[in-house]
Each structure stands twice: as structure tokens, then as C-alpha cells.
Design an enzyme around this catalytic site. Structure first.
Site, PDB file in Angstrom:
ATOM      1  CG  HIS A  18      -7.923  -2.976   2.313  1.00 34.55           C
ATOM      2  ND1 HIS A  18      -8.765  -1.810   2.141  1.00 34.55           N
ATOM      3  CD2 HIS A  18      -6.915  -2.813   3.277  1.00 34.55           C
ATOM      4  CE1 HIS A  18      -8.151  -1.196   3.146  1.00 34.55           C
ATOM      5  NE2 HIS A  18      -7.245  -1.568   3.678  1.00 34.55           N
ATOM      6  CB  SER A 129      -8.896   3.809   3.224  1.00 35.30           C
ATOM      7  OG  SER A 129      -8.822   2.552   3.012  1.00 35.30           O
TER       8      SER A 129
HETATM    9  P1  ADP Z   1      -6.665   0.580  10.010  1.00 27.49           P
HETATM   10  O1  ADP Z   1      -7.610   1.432  10.261  1.00 27.49           O
HETATM   11  O2  ADP Z   1      -6.833  -0.764  11.171  1.00 27.49           O
HETATM   12  O3  ADP Z   1      -5.320   0.712   9.637  1.00 27.49           O
HETATM   13  P2  ADP Z   1      -7.068   0.045   7.083  1.00 27.49           P
HETATM   14  O4  ADP Z   1      -8.463  -0.284   6.529  1.00 27.49           O
HETATM   15  O5  ADP Z   1      -6.548   1.193   6.902  1.00 27.49           O
HETATM   16  O6  ADP Z   1      -7.271  -0.275   8.760  1.00 27.49           O
HETATM   17  O7  ADP Z   1      -6.069  -1.028   6.787  1.00 27.49           O
HETATM   18  C1  ADP Z   1      -6.088  -2.577   7.246  1.00 27.49           C
HETATM   19  C2  ADP Z   1      -4.661  -3.202   7.177  1.00 27.49           C
HETATM   20  O8  ADP Z   1      -4.582  -3.314   5.559  1.00 27.49           O
HETATM   21  C3  ADP Z   1      -3.665  -2.525   7.487  1.00 27.49           C
HETATM   22  O9  ADP Z   1      -2.521  -3.582   7.917  1.00 27.49           O
HETATM   23  C4  ADP Z   1      -2.878  -1.830   6.375  1.00 27.49           C
HETATM   24  O10 ADP Z   1      -1.499  -1.632   6.475  1.00 27.49           O
HETATM   25  C5  ADP Z   1      -3.362  -2.693   5.066  1.00 27.49           C
HETATM   26  N1  ADP Z   1      -3.402  -1.875   3.840  1.00 27.49           N
HETATM   27  C6  ADP Z   1      -4.058  -0.693   3.461  1.00 27.49           C
HETATM   28  N2  ADP Z   1      -3.834  -0.476   2.190  1.00 27.49           N
HETATM   29  C7  ADP Z   1      -2.929  -1.372   1.622  1.00 27.49           C
HETATM   30  C8  ADP Z   1      -2.435  -1.675   0.430  1.00 27.49           C
HETATM   31  N3  ADP Z   1      -2.630  -0.855  -0.638  1.00 27.49           N
HETATM   32  N4  ADP Z   1      -1.785  -2.653  -0.032  1.00 27.49           N
HETATM   33  C9  ADP Z   1      -1.438  -3.670   1.334  1.00 27.49           C
HETATM   34  N5  ADP Z   1      -1.899  -3.396   2.480  1.00 27.49           N
HETATM   35  C10 ADP Z   1      -2.722  -2.390   2.746  1.00 27.49           C
END
Ligand code: ADP
Length: 150
Positions: A18, A129
Site C-alpha cells: 500500500h 493484508s
Molecule cells: P480492499 O478491502 O478495499 O480491497 P485493501 O486494503 O485490501 O482494501 O487494498 C486496497 C488496495 O490496495 C486495493 O486496490 C488492492 O488491490 C491494493 N493492494 C493491496 N496489496 C497490495 C500490494 N502488495 N501491492 C499493490 N497493491 C496492493
């Protein structure tokens, strides 16, 4: 006009993956608002106010990054903050399938909102996550995956 992007997510927890999206987004936009969904019906693993503090701490030297909590439609939130861009990260085809449908719905709800995807940096591609919650739950060391110390 100022280019404002919203980066919405659960961030349970906020990871180095993130952080990478926010840092790269801050090169593209005048302001990046990290918006953490505060859905009271969804049980979180990491305490929400603490996570907000940790994300603020992570970006304390970048004034164009703001952190907020929200509990409404992302499309409406963007309108309220004058954001024309929704920032999301893509790791793989599973992310793509999911993100594609959200982006189409958001476009219908708010046609002025453009979703911008950044492809994950390879070194962060495997960070998720949910895996971090699992490892942490069993007492494993997750410090490698987080941009702050918990
Ligand atoms: P949500 O529950 O809305 O999917 P997340 O917190 O899991 O929220 O993720 C928020 C955003 O960050 C999403 O677009 C997800 O694809 C992206 N994301 C999560 N982990 C990574 C990573 N390791 N690299 C790039 N983008 C990521």
C-alpha cells in the site's frame, strides 16, 4: 486545478505494498487521500484508530498525503473531497477481476471519477493484508511487510 486522488481500502493492516502505491501516486497527483473504510459491520483485526495513526506516521514527511476514515460510498466520498481520481493497486488477475467490477460500478455512480491502477512493484507483489493477519495471529514476525513497527 488540483489533481486529487483517493486511495480507498480496508488497510487491515496497511502494508509496504500500500505504501508503494501511495508513494508512486503522490508523484502523479497533487494530493493523495488514504481513505480507510470504517464499516461498523465488518470486524477488523487491527484497531482502526491505531492504524490511522500508524499511516499518518508513515507519511509524516509528505504533506500531500492525507489519511481519513469513511463510512459511505467511495463515489460520494470522492465528490465531497473534490477528487476526480480513484487510486487502486493491482497485483494479479484476481485483483483485476475484483477491481474491474468495482471500477465499473463507481463509474456509473460518479461518471466524473476516473479509476487509476498502478501495477504492484514486484518486490511487494506477494504482500497481502490477509496473509499478514494470519501470520500475526499465530505470533509470527510481520515487521518485514509493514512500513512501521507494531
Ligand atoms: P480492499 O478491502 O478495499 O480491497 P485493501 O486494503 O485490501 O482494501 O487494498 C486496497 C488496495 O490496495 C486495493 O486496490 C488492492 O488491490 C491494493 N493492494 C493491496 N496489496 C497490495 C500490494 N502488495 N501491492 C499493490 N497493491 C496492493
Amino acid at each position: 486545478m488540483e489533481k486529487i486522488a483517493i486511495f480507498p481500502g480496508s488497510f487491515d493492516p496497511f502494508t509496504k505494498g500500500h505504501e508503494d502505491i501511495v508513494l508512486r501516486g503522490s508523484e502523479l497527483f497533487d494530493k493523495v487521500i488514504v481513505a480507510m473504510g470504517n464499516n461498523t459491520n465488518k470486524k477488523r483485526y487491527f484497531e482502526i484508530d491505531r492504524m490511522v495513526g500508524l499511516i499518518e506516521e508513515t507519511f509524516k514527511d509528505i504533506p500531500s498525503v492525507e489519511v481519513i476514515l469513511y463510512d459511505e460510498l467511495t463515489a460520494s466520498l470522492a465528490k465531497k473531497h473534490g477528487a476526480e481520481y480513484l487510486l487502486r493497486g493491482l497485483r494479479n488477475t484476481t485483483d483485476f477481476e475484483y477491481e474491474n467490477s468495482i471500477a465499473q460500478v463507481n463509474r456509473t455512480l460518479n461518471p466524473e471519477l476516473e479509476t487509476v491502477f498502478l501495477i504492484t512493484s514486484p518486490k511487494f507483489a506477494s504482500i497481502s493484508s490477509s496473509v499478514i493477519r494470519e501470520v500475526h495471529g499465530y505470533g509470527g514476525d510481520v515487521s518485514e511487510f509493514l512500513p512501521y513497527t507494531i
